[in-house]
Design a protein around this motif. Structure first.
Motif, PDB file in Angstrom:
ATOM      1  N   PRO A 494      -5.984  -8.612   6.748  1.00 49.45           N
ATOM      2  CA  PRO A 494      -5.060  -8.086   5.740  1.00 49.45           C
ATOM      3  C   PRO A 494      -3.740  -8.861   5.762  1.00 49.45           C
ATOM      4  N   GLU A 496       0.057  -8.489   4.202  1.00 42.34           N
ATOM      5  CA  GLU A 496       0.958  -7.550   3.536  1.00 42.34           C
ATOM      6  C   GLU A 496       2.203  -8.279   3.039  1.00 42.34           C
ATOM      7  N   THR A 525      -0.894  -4.865   0.002  1.00 45.93           N
ATOM      8  CA  THR A 525      -1.837  -5.292   1.030  1.00 45.93           C
ATOM      9  C   THR A 525      -3.032  -5.973   0.374  1.00 45.93           C
TER      10      THR A 525
END
Length: 688
Positions: A494, A496, A525
Motif C-alpha cells: 500500500p 498512502e 491509499t
C-alpha cells in the motif's frame, strides 16, 4: 537498503534482569501503582524510517548543502563554546545543551548527505560518549566531583552527577545515529543508562539540578519508549511513567485549559517556565507520548484541545505561536524564538507518526515552509533570536517582547545575537523535516505525508522487496507531485498519499490515467502490485485564500504558503562588542497598506498568481529567488506608523474593517512567500 521492519533481538537474560531490578525499586519507593507491563502500549500509526533511507533532492538538497557548508557543518570551528575544550570530548568546556543541540541536527545532516567528512566529525562526540559510559550506566561529560576524586558516578553517588537535561538531547542524537548505522553499542548503552535512571530518580529526581529537565522530561520518555519498541523491556515503560510523575504536568495543563488562558493574560515572573515557548514546543508531544505508553484515548483529545487552544490564543499567521520568550498572545507584532520553531516541528513530526492525523501534517508544513526559512540568512550562518510576523525592520532595540534583553540584540540577524542556544539548535529544523517526508505503514507499505523533492529507498511488501521511489516536484510552490517507482521485482504494497486540508479536491493519475479523486484533509491509499516504471502523479490545486488572525488582520495564502508584502531590503553589517558581527535590515518602500475588503471576499478570483522564477537546484529562500508573486490591491493607512520599534496593528471594527482615514488611491501590491522575506507585512488590516 533500509528495511522498515527490522526489530533487533536482544538477550532475554538482560531484559529479565532489568525488569527484576525495576520491580524491586518501584515496590520499595512507592511506584508500584505505575504501569508494569506493555499491555497498554500503542504502536505508532506511521513508522519512522531509518536515517538515510530518505535522500533530499532539488531545492531541498541545496538547502541541506548550504547548511553543511555553513554553521551546521562547521559550528565546532566557529562557535567558541563548542570549539574550546569540549566536555563531550572529555574536556572542561561545554558539558550542557549546546553540543548535543548541534549534534541533533548535524548527525542527520551527515547521513542525509552521506557526507563522510561530517560523519567523521560528529562520530568523535558519539564515540567519546559511548566509550566513556560509567559502569553504573551514567554518561556525559566528566563531572567536577569525578575530576576531583578520580572516581566515577555510581548509583550510590548519583547526587554528584550533573543535569539530566542535556543527556535527553544526546539520547535523541544516539537514536538517530543507531537508525543510520545499526551500531551494536547503542542499544546496550541506552539499556544501562535507563536502568541507572530508574534506580536513582528517587534520590536525584528529574528536577534536582534544573527546571529545564523537569519541564522537558517528555524528551526522556520519548526515547525510553522508542527503546521499548525494540526490546519490549517493560521496565522502560515504568521508567517513562516515573519521569512523567516528576516532570511538569503538561497534559494536565493542556486538558485544564486555564494554563493557556493565563499565559495569554500574565507576563510576570510567576511560573514563567510553564509559559516558556521552547518548553511548550517540546511539551506539545507530552499527551501523545502518554497515549503511546498507556493506550488511553483521552490523551489524544488532550493534545487536540491543547494545540487548538495554543494556536487560537497565541498563533501567528506563519504557523507558529508567539514565544518571545514566553507565550505572548496573537498580536502580529509579537516575536517567536527560533528554538521554539524547530522544537515544535519535532513535536509535530512525532504527532504525525503516533496519530496519523492530517491536521498535524498540515500544521508541520505550514510551520516549516513559512516560519523556519525567514529566520536565518541564506548561508545559514546568522539567525534571529526572535522574529516578528509584521516585521518592518530588523534592528537593535527593546521591542514588545516578554524577554526584551537590555543588550537589545534579540531581533538582529547575527551568529551570536541573543542567546546562543538557537545557534546550536536551529540545525534540526530542515534535517528532521527531511527525515519525516516519508513514513512506513502497516501492511509493509509506505506513506508520503509531507512533500518535497526526494527519493526513498526501502524494503516493502511481504516479500521485503527493494523499492526506490523518486519524488519530483517544485512543491510547496507548485501543485503537482510526481512519483516514479523502481523495484527489483514486482511487489504488492500500500502507498498512502496525504491530501492537505487546504486542497478542495486532489486528483491521482497512474501512468497517465486518472485513478482517483479525494477531498482535502484525507488520505489516499493505493494498494496494488507495483513494478519498475510505474508513475504516479498527485495534483493538489492551490487557490488563493485569506485567513483571519490577531486584531482582525488577514493573511493571504496559497496552498501551504503564506504570502507577505514584498519590500526592498537594505542590509547593513555592524558589530556588537560582546555578541560580534550582525546584520540589520531596513526598507525604503511604503509598507502601511490595508488590503481591500473586496479582495478578501473574493480572493481566488481577485488576486493574480504569477510564476516568475523556476524552482530548481539553485533555489534559496530569499527575496531574489522568490518564485511566485501574487498581485493584490490596497490603500495606504497614513496613521499606521512605527511605535516603539514595531508597527502596532490598526484598530478595526467588529466587521473587520479599519475605520480611520485611508489614502484615496488604490495601489497594486506584490506579495511573495513569507519564507523569502526578512522585512514584510503579512497580517494586513482590511480597508474599503
Amino acid at each position: 537498503m533500509a528495511s522498515i521492519f527490522c526489530p533487533s533481538v536482544w538477550s532475554r537474560k538482560v531484559k529479565i534482569t532489568l525488569f527484576a531490578a525495576a520491580v524491586i525499586l518501584c515496590n520499595a519507593t512507592g511506584y508500584a501503582q505505575t504501569q508494569t507491563s506493555g499491555g497498554g502500549y500503542v504502536a505508532p500509526k506511521y513508522t519512522e524510517l531509518p536515517l538515510g533511507a530518505i535522500k533530499p533532492k532539488g531545492w531541498l538538497l541545496h538547502q541541506l548543502q548550504i547548511m553543511r557548508d555553513g554553521t551546521t557543518g562547521h559550528l565546532d570551528e566557529v562557535h567558541a563554546k563548542i570549539a574550546n575544550d569540549n566536555g563531550w570530548l572529555g574536556g572542561k568546556g561545554d558539558n550542557w545543551e549546546e553540543t548535543p543541540y548541534w549534534l541533533d541536527g548535524a548527525v542527520p545532516l551527515a547521513y542525509l548527505l552521506d557526507d563522510k567528512a561530517l560523519q567523521a566529525k560528529v562520530l568523535r562526540y558519539i564515540n567519546w560518549t559511548l566509550d566513556n559510559q560509567r559502569p553504573s550506566g551514567y554518561f556525559g561529560a566528566l563531572t567536577k566531583w569525578e575530576r576531583e576524586t578520580g572516581e566515577k558516578i555510581s548509583v550510590a553517588t548519583s547526587d554528584k552527577g550533573d543535569d539530566w537535561w542535556p543527556k535527553m538531547i544526546m539520547l535523541k542524537v544516539l537514536q538517530q545515529y543507531y537508525t543510520a548505522t545499526n551500531d551494536k553499542r547503542v542499544i546496550p548503552f541506552m539499556q544501562r543508562y535507563f536502568n541507572y535512571q530508574l534506580q536513582t530518580l528517587q534520590q536525584t529526581p528529574i528536577g534536582k539540578w534544573t527546571e529545564w529537565a523537569q519541564s522537558r522530561g517528555t524528551e526522556n520518555m520519548l526515547v525510553a519508549q522508542w527503546l521499548y519498541g525494540i526490546t519490549k523491556d517493560t521496565s522502560l515503560l515504568r521508567l517513562a511513567s516515573v519521569v512523567q510523575q516528576q516532570s511538569f504536568p503538561w497534559s494536565q495543563y493542556f486538558a485544564g485549559r486555564d494554563w493557556v488562558i493565563n499565559a495569554a493574560a500574565q507576563q510576570n515572573g510567576v511560573a514563567w517556565m510553564t509559559r516558556h515557548g521552547v518548553n511548550v514546543a517540546m511539551a506539545l508531544k507530552d499527551p501523545l507520548v502518554h497515549y503511546q505508553r498507556t493506550g488511553k484515548p483521552e490523551y489524544l483529545a488532550t493534545f487536540k484541545t491543547g494545540f487548538n487552544d495554543l494556536m487560537t490564543l497565541h498563533g501567528l499567521p506563519f504557523g507558529i505561536f508567539s514565544a518571545d520568550e514566553d507565550l505572548n498572545g496573537n498580536d502580529p507584532t509579537q516575536g517567536t524564538e527560533l528554538c521554539a520553531i524547530v522544537e515544535a516541528q519535532f513535536s509535530l513530526e512525532q504527532a504525525v507518526g503516533i496519530t496519523g492525523d492530517v491536521r498535524y501534517m498540515d500544521a508541520l508544513e505550514r510551520m516549516t515552509f513559512n516560519a523556519l526559512p525567514s529566520q536565518t540568512t541564506d548561508d545559514y550562518n546568522n539567525k534571529q533570536y526572535f522574529q516578528i510576523a509584521n516585521q518592518v525592520h530588523i534592528k537593535k532595540g527593546v521591542f514588545n517582547f516578554s524577554l526584551p534583553f537590555s543588550r537589545e540584540m534579540n531581533n538582529v540577524l547575527g551568529m551570536r545575537s541573543g542567546y546562543s542556544c538557537c545557534l546550536a539548535n536551529m540545525h534540526q529544523g530542515w534535517t528532521k523535516f527531511t527525515t519525516h517526508l516519508w513514513y512506513g505503514t502497516q501492511g509493509n507499505g509506505l506513506a508520503a505525508l509531507h512533500y518535497s523533492p526526494s527519493t526513498v529507498q526501502v524494503k516493502l511488501g511481504t516479500t521485503q522487496t527493494e523499492v526506490t521511489i523518486k519524488e519530483t516536484t517544485a512543491y510547496p510552490f507548485d501543485d503537482v507531485i510526481h512519483f516514479e517507482i523502481n523495484a527489483k521485482s514486482p511487489v504488492e504494497f500500500p502507498l498512502e498519499l496525504r491530501v492537505p486540508s487546504w486542497c478542495t479536491e486532489a486528483t491521482v493519475l497512474l501512468n497517465g490515467q486518472e485513478l482517483q479523486r479525494e477531498q482535502g484533509g484525507k488520505m489516499i491509499t493505493i494498494n496494488r502490485r507495483w513494478k519498475t516504471g510505474d508513475k504516479l502523479t498527485l495534483q493538489l490545486p492551490m487557490q488563493v485564500t485569506t485567513s483571519n488572525w490577531g486584531r482582525n488582520s488577514r493573511a493571504v495564502e496559497r496552498g501551504p504558503l503564506v504570502y507577505a508584502l514584498k519590500l526592498n531590503e537594505l542590509w547593513q553589517q555592524q558589530a556588537d562588542e560582546k555578541e560580534g558581527p550582525y546584520f540589520t535590515v531596513h526598507t525604503t518602500d511604503p509598507w502601511n497598506y490595508g488590503l481591500l475588503d473586496s479582495l478578501v471576499k473574493n480572493a481566488a478570483n481577485a488576486m493574480q498568481v504569477r510564476k516568475v522564477k523556476p524552482v530548481d537546484e539553485s533555489f534559496v529562500w530569499s527575496l531574489a529567488h522568490a518564485p511566485i508573486e501574487i498581485t493584490a490591491a490596497g490603500r495606504r493607512i497614513p496613521a499606521w506608523q512605527i511605535v516603539n520599534d514595531v508597527a502596532p496593528q490598526p484598530v478595526t471594527a467588529r466587521d473587520g474593517l479599519f475605520m480611520g482615514p485611508t489614502a484615496p488611491e488604490v495601489e497594486k501590491m506584490t506579495l511573495v512567500p513569507i519564507g523569502c522575506t526578512k522585512v514584510r507585512i503579512v497580517a494586513f488590516p482590511v480597508v474599503k
